[in-house]
Design a protein around this motif. Structure first.
Motif, PDB file in Angstrom:
ATOM      1  N   ASP A  58       0.828  -1.206   0.000  1.00 25.21           N
ATOM      2  CA  ASP A  58       0.000   0.000   0.000  1.00 25.21           C
ATOM      3  C   ASP A  58       0.859   1.252   0.000  1.00 25.21           C
ATOM      4  OD1 ASP A  58      -2.121  -1.598  -0.042  1.00 25.21           O
ATOM      5  OD2 ASP A  58      -2.773  -1.246   2.031  1.00 25.21           O
ATOM      6  N   TYR A  59       1.984   1.171   0.696  1.00 24.36           N
ATOM      7  CA  TYR A  59       2.896   2.309   0.698  1.00 24.36           C
ATOM      8  C   TYR A  59       3.443   2.536  -0.702  1.00 24.36           C
ATOM      9  CZ  TYR A  59       7.193   4.889   1.180  1.00 24.36           C
ATOM     10  OH  TYR A  59       8.191   5.802   1.003  1.00 24.36           O
ATOM     11  N   ILE A  60       3.766   1.442  -1.379  1.00 26.25           N
ATOM     12  CA  ILE A  60       4.275   1.591  -2.755  1.00 26.25           C
ATOM     13  C   ILE A  60       3.188   2.224  -3.621  1.00 26.25           C
ATOM     14  CG2 ILE A  60       5.169   0.350  -4.747  1.00 26.25           C
ATOM     15  CD1 ILE A  60       6.188  -1.782  -2.782  1.00 26.25           C
ATOM     16  N   SER A  61       1.925   1.835  -3.401  1.00 19.96           N
ATOM     17  CA  SER A  61       0.828   2.458  -4.145  1.00 19.96           C
ATOM     18  C   SER A  61       0.792   3.955  -3.895  1.00 19.96           C
ATOM     19  CB  SER A  61      -0.505   1.853  -3.713  1.00 19.96           C
ATOM     20  OG  SER A  61      -0.513   0.491  -4.008  1.00 19.96           O
TER      21      SER A  61
ATOM     22  N   PHE B 263      11.880   3.111 -11.181  1.00 20.20           N
ATOM     23  CA  PHE B 263      12.771   2.667 -10.110  1.00 20.20           C
ATOM     24  C   PHE B 263      12.543   3.467  -8.841  1.00 20.20           C
ATOM     25  CE2 PHE B 263      15.169   1.631 -13.993  1.00 20.20           C
ATOM     26  CZ  PHE B 263      15.409   0.292 -13.776  1.00 20.20           C
ATOM     27  N   ARG B 264      12.147   4.755  -9.040  1.00 16.28           N
ATOM     28  CA  ARG B 264      12.095   5.653  -7.885  1.00 16.28           C
ATOM     29  C   ARG B 264      10.993   5.273  -6.905  1.00 16.28           C
ATOM     30  NH1 ARG B 264      12.453  10.705 -11.127  1.00 16.28           N
ATOM     31  NH2 ARG B 264      14.664  10.871 -11.622  1.00 16.28           N
ATOM     32  N   VAL B 265       9.901   4.731  -7.409  1.00 18.63           N
ATOM     33  CA  VAL B 265       8.764   4.530  -6.515  1.00 18.63           C
ATOM     34  C   VAL B 265       9.029   3.484  -5.445  1.00 18.63           C
ATOM     35  CG1 VAL B 265       6.985   5.346  -8.067  1.00 18.63           C
ATOM     36  CG2 VAL B 265       7.712   2.980  -8.205  1.00 18.63           C
ATOM     37  N   VAL B 266       9.982   2.586  -5.687  1.00 22.33           N
ATOM     38  CA  VAL B 266      10.249   1.579  -4.660  1.00 22.33           C
ATOM     39  C   VAL B 266      11.590   1.776  -3.979  1.00 22.33           C
ATOM     40  CG1 VAL B 266       8.777  -0.297  -5.404  1.00 22.33           C
ATOM     41  CG2 VAL B 266      10.952   0.056  -6.529  1.00 22.33           C
ATOM     42  N   GLU B 267      12.328   2.798  -4.446  1.00 26.61           N
ATOM     43  CA  GLU B 267      13.662   2.976  -3.882  1.00 26.61           C
ATOM     44  C   GLU B 267      13.605   3.250  -2.385  1.00 26.61           C
ATOM     45  OE1 GLU B 267      16.279   2.238  -5.309  1.00 26.61           O
ATOM     46  OE2 GLU B 267      17.804   3.053  -3.998  1.00 26.61           O
TER      47      GLU B 267
ATOM     48  N   ALA C 269      15.093   8.570  -0.579  1.00 25.47           N
ATOM     49  CA  ALA C 269      14.643   8.548  -1.966  1.00 25.47           C
ATOM     50  C   ALA C 269      13.130   8.592  -2.091  1.00 25.47           C
ATOM     51  CB  ALA C 269      15.172   7.303  -2.661  1.00 25.47           C
ATOM     52  N   ALA C 270      12.411   8.704  -0.963  1.00 25.65           N
ATOM     53  CA  ALA C 270      10.954   8.692  -1.038  1.00 25.65           C
ATOM     54  C   ALA C 270      10.448   9.907  -1.804  1.00 25.65           C
ATOM     55  CB  ALA C 270      10.369   8.685   0.370  1.00 25.65           C
TER      56      ALA C 270
ATOM     57  N   PRO D 130       8.872   7.932   5.149  1.00 23.53           N
ATOM     58  CA  PRO D 130       9.529   6.855   5.896  1.00 23.53           C
ATOM     59  C   PRO D 130      10.782   7.335   6.611  1.00 23.53           C
ATOM     60  CG  PRO D 130       9.957   6.634   3.554  1.00 23.53           C
ATOM     61  CD  PRO D 130       8.989   7.755   3.699  1.00 23.53           C
ATOM     62  N   THR D 131      11.021   6.770   7.755  1.00 24.59           N
ATOM     63  CA  THR D 131      12.257   7.064   8.473  1.00 24.59           C
ATOM     64  C   THR D 131      13.298   6.028   8.061  1.00 24.59           C
ATOM     65  OG1 THR D 131      11.613   5.629  10.268  1.00 24.59           O
ATOM     66  CG2 THR D 131      10.961   7.931  10.447  1.00 24.59           C
TER      67      THR D 131
END
Lengths: 471, 570
Positions: free
Chosen positions: A221-224, A339-343, A350-351, A362-363
């Protein structure tokens, strides 16, 4: 081995007692008979609620996706942390997961099945049949839970199983342990990338090490949410996802052009709830994750310099992009963005920032490498090398392209000394249903049948027995 | 048909129509079963192009029909590893009619009676099979020492650090998790009892974090004590005693240090790991090189101990001899008997394969190898010249030598040195050997390097020179003595004749080599004179002998030399 030969008694430890394995997750609930290789019943844990004819109606399973009923709202009985919040609904959803496919309908009472109808005045009144047939009265039930499930939730679970479902025997196993069993390991470090959570579970001899259990919300869900953030900041124009149910016709357009689609509109009183739209958008995002999103394979981070001195982002730019077409016909080729969305699973910096997202940025401690580090710090130093040599990857979101390579590189960089070995089943269903398969193996073992909590024991000791027996 | 009739016509054969209808008849009778006669007749006389064969279901082989079906049934069972008698159901081969269901209650064990009431509560399900559950035997627990009693605890196990309650908790946990320390340390969460008394709270420290080492130390102490209470150490079995010792000797501090080291080892940086890998690689290389160096050296030594072959090559000079040699070589090749000259299983060297040794023949080389050797050496010289010229210092360093004339084949430097010690005559050889042994130089050189060999050669030359010189000097001395004796004799006779008493005579001058001619002349007379003196005056001889007492060996050599001299003269 020739499959027509019976297995040797010495090496075959199975003894099937037609147990049911129920593996409830945040996104899907898996259920099936122990001893099978995949769950027969796979339903979303989400359920739909709407009003019709003045009364509240509930829908479960895949039906929730199909019809945009007026006022249909989608809910999940499990909270973002993976713990059950709404026990009544959780019970109903879980019950639906096995009654719909596994236990089926019992042969009805011959007096009521319509075949032996007799005029109503002749029906003897004392033949009132008890209608509370319990759904699981002849199948032992093995259920799974996350490693951080609180005691109260565990007790509530056994209560439901014993009292509502009337199962003769029950056991509550941890998802991590079962995923390790599914890869044939009794000691392992399980990296579970789920929909709402990622968790790291160290396991020794089939028991979790509680001090090493780590989890963070950077799941599917975070990746979404990251993909949504990417769509908002998309360069030619921000992308909005219009789910299929809102589109009546579409025409093919060139990449990056405005979509040409005819939309359906619902009047305010007929429209489903916003949560329904979110659910269907999530489906499109799932497709996007499967087709486009890619994890930078490493060995260094996306933001770092590669071994040749060229930055990894530039390297990623040179690789051909991947096209994706949205339900409304809009399509675009995604280059380095994919690539950036899951980095940020590996590198918190990189968020993609998105102030509207429900996820806090994210911390660093929430990223996978840090979680693994913290998890290993919580266990005895003697077994750390062994755990690193047995890293098991499971969970549907771990199917992101290139995920295991990156994980392997990150771990090798963090622990250059010991041997790091990442085990990830290549088979998609084995990865998605890792913990269910482990439960299926466990519940069909002859030696396991002494571990069940029987109804008698439950009645003697009360629900607290689950703490003593399922350690 | 027409074609066949034409052929018959041409060959003047009678037209035979008879046999064919006859055949047809036969075919008709063999009509396949699936087709009715009428339908088959429609086919006419032409056979169908496709063979009609019947596909019949074959079914099971006949012998299988005799087997009885062995049915399966969903049978209830209990697990002896459980205490609650839970009844589960699984599929099981139904027992053969040997035990009909009616007879089932009879052999029922007493333990089944226990389960009976529960089952009745459900419904009258068939009873669990009597045989023991196959997987119950895997229910095993580690054997732990028996639990302490209050008295044991008070007497032996009191500790400052551990309260009774916490010890109980620890031992419970150990039992529960079957001594899996990793899990025990993970789950250890002792809550000190909240007593109402203030004293108790003061004594028991607030929640304290226990490390695994502390737990282990405490538990091992308790277990070892209980074990020794069970059996005194003198009565323990070996395994028990070992366990007892191991538990008593547990050192938590050392264990903690070990774990710290292990953690350090685990958290090394990439550079450290790389460095270690490099060092390990280097070490491996060194050890493997050392091994090969040792084997090479051993081979060299064993080669040095080969007995010197003393054959000659004359028999291979003729073509017949060469062909014979070729035969021997081929045979040796064929038999593949690679008898190594290195006695103890060292690597077979190429020298070991030369047939000259195997055949017990002298060191002979086939012309082929000679040519090859020559070519090789030429080539190497060419390349050396081409590459660069070395300074004398470098030549010495690399051991480069230039030969005036390269002899064919391989020979050992030690052999050459050895040959120097072999003189023409046996006597001379003996003399050389004795001289060498006097100088404490072994006949076979230990380290026949180029320089050593050269020096050895020089030494042998000078020894030879000295030996020659001594020979000459001894000869001259003996002649002088003989002459002196003759002179004394003459003077005595003269004096006897004259009646003069004996005066003292000065010694005559020693003759030089230049006067050799005279000496030879004198010698002939001296010879006769000596013969006389030996015959007539043994006293004089004895005197001379005594005078030369300290050079006894030289004297005997001298006499031998003079004798041989005489023989030559004759």
């Amino acid at each position: 081995m020739n499959p027509s030969n019976p297995p040797q008694a010495a090496e075959y430890g199975g003894d099937e007692v037609s147990a049911i394995v129920l593996d409830p997750g945040y996104a899907t609930t898996r259920a099936g008979f122990a001893g099978e290789d995949a769950p027969k019943s796979l339903i979303p844990t989400y359920y739909g609620k709407y009003n019709a004819d003045g009364q509240e109606k509930l829908i479960y399973g895949d039906d929730i996706f199909v019809t945009p009923r007026p006022g249909l709202s989608i809910h999940n009985p499990i909270n973002k942390d993976g713990i059950v919040e709404d026990w009544d609904m959780a019970e109903k959803v879980w019950e639906h997961s096995f009654t719909s496919r596994l236990t089926g309908t019992k042969p009805g009472n011959p007096f009521q099945n319509g075949l032996n109808d007799i005029p109503s005045e002749e029906l003897p009144t004392e033949m009132e049949v008890e209608s509370d047939e319990k759904p699981l009265s002849d199948s032992p039930l093995l259920m799974t839970e996350p490693g951080w499930n609180p005691t109260k939730a565990r007790e509530k679970t056994i209560e439901i199983a014993m009292e509502k479902w009337d199962t003769p025997a029950f056991y509550l196993a941890r998802t991590g342990v079962l995923a390790a069993f599914a890869s044939g390991k009794a000691s392992a470090l399980v990296v579970d990338i789920g929909a709402s959570n990622i968790s790291i579970t160290p396991i020794h001899d089939g028991m979790i090490l509680k001090r090493g259990v780590q989890h963070s919300p950077l799941g599917g869900d975070y990746i979404s949410s990251q993909i949504n953030a990417l769509f908002k900041s998309n360069s030619p124009q921000p992308i909005t996802i219009t789910p299929h149910y809102l589109i009546s016709a579409k025409a093919a357009v060139e990449a990056g052009q405005t979509p040409q689609a005819k939309y359906k509109t619902f009047p305010a009183d007929k429209a489903p709830d916003a949560s329904y739209r979110a659910l269907l958008e999530e489906r499109t995002l799932g497709e996007f994750k499967e087709c486009v999103v890619q994890v930078w394979p490493g060995p260094t981070r996306l933001s770092a310099l590669g071994p040749t001195g060229v930055s990894n982002e530039d390297m990623a730019r040179t690789s051909p992009g991947r096209p994706f077409e949205f339900p409304d016909g809009y399509n675009q080729v995604f280059g380095v963005e994919r690539f950036r969305v899951v980095e940020s699973l590996f590198d918190a910096k990189a968020a993609i920032p998105d102030p509207e997202s429900s996820f806090a940025p994210p911390t660093p401690a929430q990223t996978i490498p840090e979680l693994v580090k913290a998890s290993l710090a919580g266990v005895d130093v003697d077994i750390r090398p062994h755990l690193l040599a047995n890293v098991v990857v499971t969970g549907g979101s771990s199917l992101l392209y290139g995920f295991t390579d990156r994980l392997n590189h990150e771990l090798m960089q963090m622990f250059p000394g010991p041997r790091v070995r990442v085990t990830a089943p290549g088979n998609t269903s084995e990865r998605r249903f890792g913990s269910w398969i482990g439960g299926s193996i466990l519940a069909s073992l002859g030696t396991f049948h002494q571990m069940w909590i029987s109804k008698k024991e439950y009645e003697e000791h009360g629900p607290n027995i689950v703490e003593k027996r399922c350690k | 048909m027409a074609a066949a009739a034409d052929v018959r016509d041409m060959l003047d054969l009678p037209a035979e129509g008879q046999p064919r209808p006859h055949k047809k008849q036969k075919v008709v009778e063999k009509r396949p079963e699936g087709i009715t006669r009428e339908l088959y007749a429609l086919l006419g006389e032409r056979a169908p192009p496709i063979a009609i064969n019947e596909n019949k279901y074959k079914g099971r082989p006949k012998w299988m029909n005799k087997l009885r079906v062995r049915p399966w049934s969903m049978a209830p069972f209990t697990n002896n590893a459980r205490s609650d008698g839970l009844v589960l159901h699984h599929w099981q081969r139904k027992h053969e009619s040997a035990r009909p269901p009616v007879a089932a209650p009879a052999p029922e064990g007493s333990q089944m009676e226990v389960d009976q009431p529960k089952e009745e509560a459900k419904d009258d399900a068939p009873k669990p099979s009597e045989q023991e559950y196959a997987f119950a035997k895997y229910n095993i627990k580690p054997r732990l020492p028996q639990r302490y009693t209050d008295e044991d605890y008070a007497r032996h196990l009191k500790s400052e650090d551990w309260s009774r309650e916490e010890t109980d908790y620890l031992v419970d946990l150990v039992t529960e998790y079957d001594i899996r320390w990793v899990v025990i340390a993970d789950r250890y969460d002792y809550q000190p009892p909240m007593d109402t008394e203030p004293d108790a709270n003061a004594i028991v420290p607030a929640k304290q974090f226990r490390t695994m080492e502390q737990m282990k130390a405490r538990y091992y102490y308790v277990a070892a004590t209980m074990l020794s209470l069970e059996h005194p150490p003198s009565e323990m079995s070996e395994a028990e005693f070992e366990l007892h010792e191991k538990m008593l000797k547990f050192d938590p501090d050392r264990e903690r240090d070990r774990k710290e080291l292990a953690a350090l080892q685990l958290n090394r940086t990439a550079d450290e790991v790389r460095e270690e890998a490099m060092l390990l690689e280097e070490l491996k290389r060194i050890t493997s090189n050392e091994q090969s160096f040792i084997t090479e050296r051993r081979e060299l030594y064993s080669r040095l101990e080969v007995p010197i072959s003393v054959g000659n090559t004359t028999m291979y000079q003729s073509s017949a001899g060469l062909s014979q040699l070729l035969q021997t070589l081929l045979q040796a090749d064929k038999s593949k008997k690679r008898r190594s000259i290195l006695g103890d299983g060292a690597i077979p060297s190429p020298a070991g394969q030369t047939p000259t040794h195997a055949g017990g023949l002298g060191r002979a080389e086939t012309p082929v190898t000679q040519a090859a050797n020559k070519k090789g050496s030429m080539a190497s010289r060419d390349t050396q010249q081409n590459v660069r010229t070395l300074t004398p210092a470098e030549e010495a360093r690399y051991g480069v030598q230039h030969h005036e004339r390269v002899t064919a084949g391989v020979n050992f430097r030690s052999d050459r040195a050895q040959r120097l010690t072999q003189a023409k005559s046996n006597v001379q050889t003996q003399k050389l050997a004795s001289a060498l042994s006097e100088l404490e130089i072994p006949v076979r050189l230990f380290m026949p390097t180029e320089r050593v060999c050269k020096d050895f050669e020089k030494l042998i030359q000078s020894v030879n020179l000295l030996l020659d010189a001594r020979k000459v000097s001894e000869k001259v001395e003996s002649e002088i003595r003989v002459l002196e004796a003759a002179k004394a004799e003459r003077e005595r006779k003269y004096r006897e004749a004259a009646g003069i008493p004996e005066p003292e005579h000065p010694h005559p001058q020693v003759k030089t080599e230049a006067e050799d001619g005279d000496a030879v002349v004198l010698d002939s007379s001296a010879g006769s004179a000596q013969a006389q003196s030996t015959n007539e005056n043994p006293a004089t001889q004895g005197h001379a002998h005594g005078a030369e007492g300290n050079h006894k060996r030289s004297a005997s050599v001298l006499s031998g030399a003079s004798e041989s001299n005489k023989r030559q003269r004759r």
